[in-house]
Design a protein around this motif. Structure first.
Motif, PDB file in Angstrom:
ATOM      1  N   ALA A 113       0.834  -1.207   0.000  1.00 17.33           N
ATOM      2  CA  ALA A 113       0.000   0.000   0.000  1.00 17.33           C
ATOM      3  C   ALA A 113       0.868   1.256   0.000  1.00 17.33           C
ATOM      4  O   ALA A 113       0.550   2.249  -0.672  1.00 17.33           O
ATOM      5  CB  ALA A 113      -0.926  -0.013   1.223  1.00 17.33           C
ATOM      6  N   GLY A 114       1.980   1.218   0.729  1.00 19.44           N
ATOM      7  CA  GLY A 114       2.898   2.350   0.729  1.00 19.44           C
ATOM      8  C   GLY A 114       3.502   2.598  -0.642  1.00 19.44           C
ATOM      9  O   GLY A 114       3.676   3.747  -1.059  1.00 19.44           O
ATOM     10  N   VAL A 115       3.817   1.527  -1.372  1.00 20.17           N
ATOM     11  CA  VAL A 115       4.365   1.667  -2.724  1.00 20.17           C
ATOM     12  C   VAL A 115       3.343   2.327  -3.644  1.00 20.17           C
ATOM     13  O   VAL A 115       3.670   3.222  -4.426  1.00 20.17           O
ATOM     14  CB  VAL A 115       4.779   0.295  -3.284  1.00 20.17           C
ATOM     15  N   TRP A 116       2.103   1.890  -3.551  1.00 21.40           N
ATOM     16  CA  TRP A 116       1.059   2.494  -4.394  1.00 21.40           C
ATOM     17  C   TRP A 116       0.913   3.989  -4.104  1.00 21.40           C
ATOM     18  O   TRP A 116       0.766   4.796  -5.018  1.00 21.40           O
ATOM     19  CB  TRP A 116      -0.273   1.787  -4.165  1.00 21.40           C
ATOM     20  N   LEU A 117       0.962   4.351  -2.827  1.00 23.90           N
ATOM     21  CA  LEU A 117       0.833   5.757  -2.448  1.00 23.90           C
ATOM     22  C   LEU A 117       2.006   6.574  -2.987  1.00 23.90           C
ATOM     23  O   LEU A 117       1.815   7.671  -3.540  1.00 23.90           O
ATOM     24  CB  LEU A 117       0.740   5.879  -0.932  1.00 23.90           C
ATOM     25  N   LEU A 118       3.216   6.049  -2.835  1.00 23.03           N
ATOM     26  CA  LEU A 118       4.387   6.766  -3.336  1.00 23.03           C
ATOM     27  C   LEU A 118       4.342   6.921  -4.858  1.00 23.03           C
ATOM     28  O   LEU A 118       4.724   7.969  -5.398  1.00 23.03           O
ATOM     29  CB  LEU A 118       5.661   6.025  -2.923  1.00 23.03           C
ATOM     30  N   ALA A 119       3.882   5.883  -5.548  1.00 26.61           N
ATOM     31  CA  ALA A 119       3.788   5.959  -7.001  1.00 26.61           C
ATOM     32  C   ALA A 119       2.806   7.051  -7.427  1.00 26.61           C
ATOM     33  O   ALA A 119       3.058   7.787  -8.395  1.00 26.61           O
ATOM     34  CB  ALA A 119       3.354   4.611  -7.568  1.00 26.61           C
ATOM     35  N   TRP A 120       1.703   7.154  -6.713  1.00 29.99           N
ATOM     36  CA  TRP A 120       0.699   8.180  -7.031  1.00 29.99           C
ATOM     37  C   TRP A 120       1.243   9.583  -6.767  1.00 29.99           C
ATOM     38  O   TRP A 120       1.009  10.517  -7.538  1.00 29.99           O
ATOM     39  CB  TRP A 120      -0.559   7.921  -6.221  1.00 29.99           C
ATOM     40  N   GLY A 151       1.603  -5.094  -9.283  1.00 31.00           N
ATOM     41  CA  GLY A 151       1.875  -6.468  -8.865  1.00 31.00           C
ATOM     42  C   GLY A 151       2.718  -6.588  -7.610  1.00 31.00           C
ATOM     43  O   GLY A 151       3.123  -7.712  -7.245  1.00 31.00           O
ATOM     44  N   ALA A 152       2.985  -5.471  -6.922  1.00 27.19           N
ATOM     45  CA  ALA A 152       3.856  -5.496  -5.745  1.00 27.19           C
ATOM     46  C   ALA A 152       3.398  -6.486  -4.669  1.00 27.19           C
ATOM     47  O   ALA A 152       4.242  -7.177  -4.070  1.00 27.19           O
ATOM     48  CB  ALA A 152       3.984  -4.087  -5.157  1.00 27.19           C
ATOM     49  N   PRO A 153       2.095  -6.611  -4.358  1.00 27.58           N
ATOM     50  CA  PRO A 153       1.706  -7.593  -3.327  1.00 27.58           C
ATOM     51  C   PRO A 153       2.125  -9.015  -3.665  1.00 27.58           C
ATOM     52  O   PRO A 153       2.509  -9.784  -2.779  1.00 27.58           O
ATOM     53  CB  PRO A 153       0.176  -7.455  -3.273  1.00 27.58           C
ATOM     54  N   LEU A 154       2.070  -9.377  -4.946  1.00 28.56           N
ATOM     55  CA  LEU A 154       2.498 -10.719  -5.342  1.00 28.56           C
ATOM     56  C   LEU A 154       3.995 -10.897  -5.110  1.00 28.56           C
ATOM     57  O   LEU A 154       4.438 -11.935  -4.597  1.00 28.56           O
ATOM     58  CB  LEU A 154       2.175 -10.965  -6.817  1.00 28.56           C
ATOM     59  N   GLN A 155       4.788  -9.894  -5.478  1.00 25.26           N
ATOM     60  CA  GLN A 155       6.238  -9.997  -5.309  1.00 25.26           C
ATOM     61  C   GLN A 155       6.611 -10.114  -3.840  1.00 25.26           C
ATOM     62  O   GLN A 155       7.462 -10.930  -3.466  1.00 25.26           O
ATOM     63  CB  GLN A 155       6.919  -8.775  -5.930  1.00 25.26           C
ATOM     64  N   LEU A 156       5.985  -9.321  -2.983  1.00 23.89           N
ATOM     65  CA  LEU A 156       6.331  -9.344  -1.564  1.00 23.89           C
ATOM     66  C   LEU A 156       5.872 -10.636  -0.903  1.00 23.89           C
ATOM     67  O   LEU A 156       6.594 -11.218  -0.074  1.00 23.89           O
ATOM     68  CB  LEU A 156       5.731  -8.125  -0.846  1.00 23.89           C
ATOM     69  N   ALA A 157       4.662 -11.102  -1.236  1.00 22.72           N
ATOM     70  CA  ALA A 157       4.182 -12.356  -0.657  1.00 22.72           C
ATOM     71  C   ALA A 157       5.042 -13.532  -1.115  1.00 22.72           C
ATOM     72  O   ALA A 157       5.333 -14.452  -0.334  1.00 22.72           O
ATOM     73  CB  ALA A 157       2.722 -12.586  -1.045  1.00 22.72           C
ATOM     74  N   LEU A 158       5.461 -13.509  -2.375  1.00 24.45           N
ATOM     75  CA  LEU A 158       6.338 -14.566  -2.880  1.00 24.45           C
ATOM     76  C   LEU A 158       7.645 -14.596  -2.102  1.00 24.45           C
ATOM     77  O   LEU A 158       8.162 -15.676  -1.764  1.00 24.45           O
ATOM     78  CB  LEU A 158       6.612 -14.323  -4.367  1.00 24.45           C
ATOM     79  N   SER A 159       8.194 -13.445  -1.794  1.00 25.09           N
ATOM     80  CA  SER A 159       9.434 -13.382  -1.018  1.00 25.09           C
ATOM     81  C   SER A 159       9.246 -13.963   0.381  1.00 25.09           C
ATOM     82  O   SER A 159      10.095 -14.711   0.880  1.00 25.09           O
ATOM     83  CB  SER A 159       9.916 -11.927  -0.920  1.00 25.09           C
TER      84      SER A 159
END
Length: 452
Positions: A113-120, A151-159
């Motif tokens: 969620a923080g990544v999405w906010l920063l991108a916006w 797709g950030a949630p997928l990348q973080l959950a995969l990690s």
């Protein structure tokens, strides 16, 4: 409690196998896992450079700081959890490992969620700034990043899932699944870029789809293996628990990756957007060095798992033996990378683009960036050993000073004093200085310390 710990420890291979065999059993599969991911990045760059064009390769290069930010946040969620979970597993407490596992999922969602906010907030400003006024590079870079950020949630959950499985001694399973997923990713890139003509957006879409498939496969493995921390822990335990400790342990390595993003951003700012050929060449260098870095990371993560499990069981002699083995292996790999960077830069550049100038520009860049690469691997291994022992201060010293202070300051100083062609000297100079810091650390009394 003590009876349960003894029973669990008797089947914990991190505590029973000879250290050399344990290191190979952990590090080699992880090297396969991470190298296939790095190879995907290289193949992806070849697809973009040869079939979309050098300007597209330059545009994707502008995205590198943001891509490194996403990687950094993955290590923040997964790496911090792995340090805690490995020690709980080493002590035979699977229930506590499950609590940490659940908390890491909540942390991964919050970071996304923080990544999405920063991108916006920052997206409309950041890319034009890095492009140095070259507006032709901004639109494809924005399309590429929009898909990766969604797709950030997928990348973080995969990690998170991969790091826990590694700490549970299932590195071989991760390796097998990683090879499968990355082969499918390459096929997806061919489909989206070559046949559907989606350009750089097709490259990003293939990556996100592969991450989703990888996560689904890891969920399936955990659901079928009763020896692993159960998926039921995600429903039973709080997703808001343990964030502070995971952040403290994962932050040094996370900030190291953010520091790489900072370094890349400073380089791009110094280069400006006036010469897409040099930007494309630098992008190729970052992909090649990223590929070279991943086996080092595999060695360091193997040491982290060995050190964490054995420290949790009070077996520090085994933890130190793993550290020595990992540092030596990392040094040998770095020597190979130095040799390739010195002698094979132009040949490697020709793989990515047949456009005039890209390979010629890459050769001196790669030669200087790898001039003292031999020291970077042992330093990283030492940092991950310290992280596994719960020593974030020492981990921060070994991982943060170089990307956050030394390299950016040297880039700015050298490029201002001698021109942009001199900025590549910043990389070997920073390597030399951080090696001296590590030498001071390991020669101090009680240098390896005890678990925090």
């Amino acid at each position: 409690m003590s009876h349960r710990s003894v029973t669990d420890n008797s089947v914990n291979t991190f505590l029973t196998l000879p250290v050399g065999r344990l290191f190979l059993r952990t590090a080699l599969p992880m090297a396969v896992v991470m190298s296939t991911g790095g190879l995907l990045s290289v193949v992806d760059g070849i697809f973009v450079g040869r079939f979309v064009g050098p300007d597209a390769l330059a545009a994707v290069s502008l995205s590198f700081p943001v891509v490194m930010l996403l990687t950094a946040l993955s290590t923040l969620a997964g790496g911090g959890m792995a340090s805690l979970a490995a020690r709980h597993l080493g002590a035979g407490d699977k229930a506590m490992a499950g609590r940490v596992f659940a908390g890491a999922h909540g942390l991964a969602l919050a970071l996304s969620a923080g990544v999405w906010l920063l991108a916006w907030l920052l997206g409309p400003v950041l890319l034009p700034l890095l492009a140095g006024g070259n507006t032709a590079l901004v639109a494809p870079a924005r399309a590429y990043l929009a898909i990766l950020i969604l797709g950030a949630p997928l990348q973080l959950a995969l990690s998170v899932h991969a790091d826990l499985l590694r700490s549970e001694g299932r590195a071989g399973v991760i390796a097998l699944l990683s090879v499968l997923v990355n082969l499918l990713n390459i096929a997806a890139n061919a489909l989206f870029i070559l046949w559907l003509d989606m350009g750089v957006a097709g490259s990003a879409l293939g990556t996100v789809l592969a991450q989703g498939l990888g996560l689904a496969l890891l969920l399936g493995v955990r659901a079928r293996d009763p020896a692993l921390v159960p998926l039921a822990a995600l429903a039973r335990e709080s997703w808001r628990r343990g964030w502070a400790r995971m952040l403290a342990l994962g932050l040094p390595l996370c900030l190291s990756f953010i520091g790489m993003a900072l370094v890349s951003g400073v380089v791009l700012l110094m280069l400006g957007g006036s010469d897409p050929v040099v930007i494309a060449a630098y992008g190729v260098a970052t992909r090649l060095l990223g590929f070279a870095f991943l086996p080092l990371m595999a060695i360091a993560l193997a040491v982290q798992s060995i050190s964490g499990n054995n420290a949790g069981a009070g077996r520090m002699a085994r933890a130190r033996a793993g550290l020595r083995l990992g540092a030596g292996s990392a040094g040998l790999w770095c020597l190979l990378v130095m040799a390739l960077g010195t002698f094979a830069g132009e040949a490697l550049g020709a793989l990515f683009s047949d456009a005039p100038g890209v390979a010629e520009a890459l050769a001196p860049i790669l030669r200087m960036m790898t001039a003292l690469y031999v020291v970077s691997g042992p330093v990283l291994v030492l940092a991950m050993h310290c992280q596994a022992l719960g020593q974030p201060g020492r981990t921060a010293l070994l991982t943060l000073v170089k990307p956050w202070l030394l390299t950016p300051a040297l880039i700015l100083t050298l490029s201002t004093a001698f021109g942009t062609q001199a900025l590549w000297l910043a990389f070997p100079l920073a390597d030399a200085l951080v090696a001296l810091m590590a030498l001071v650390l390991v020669t101090r009394p009680n240098r390896m310390g005890e678990p925090a």
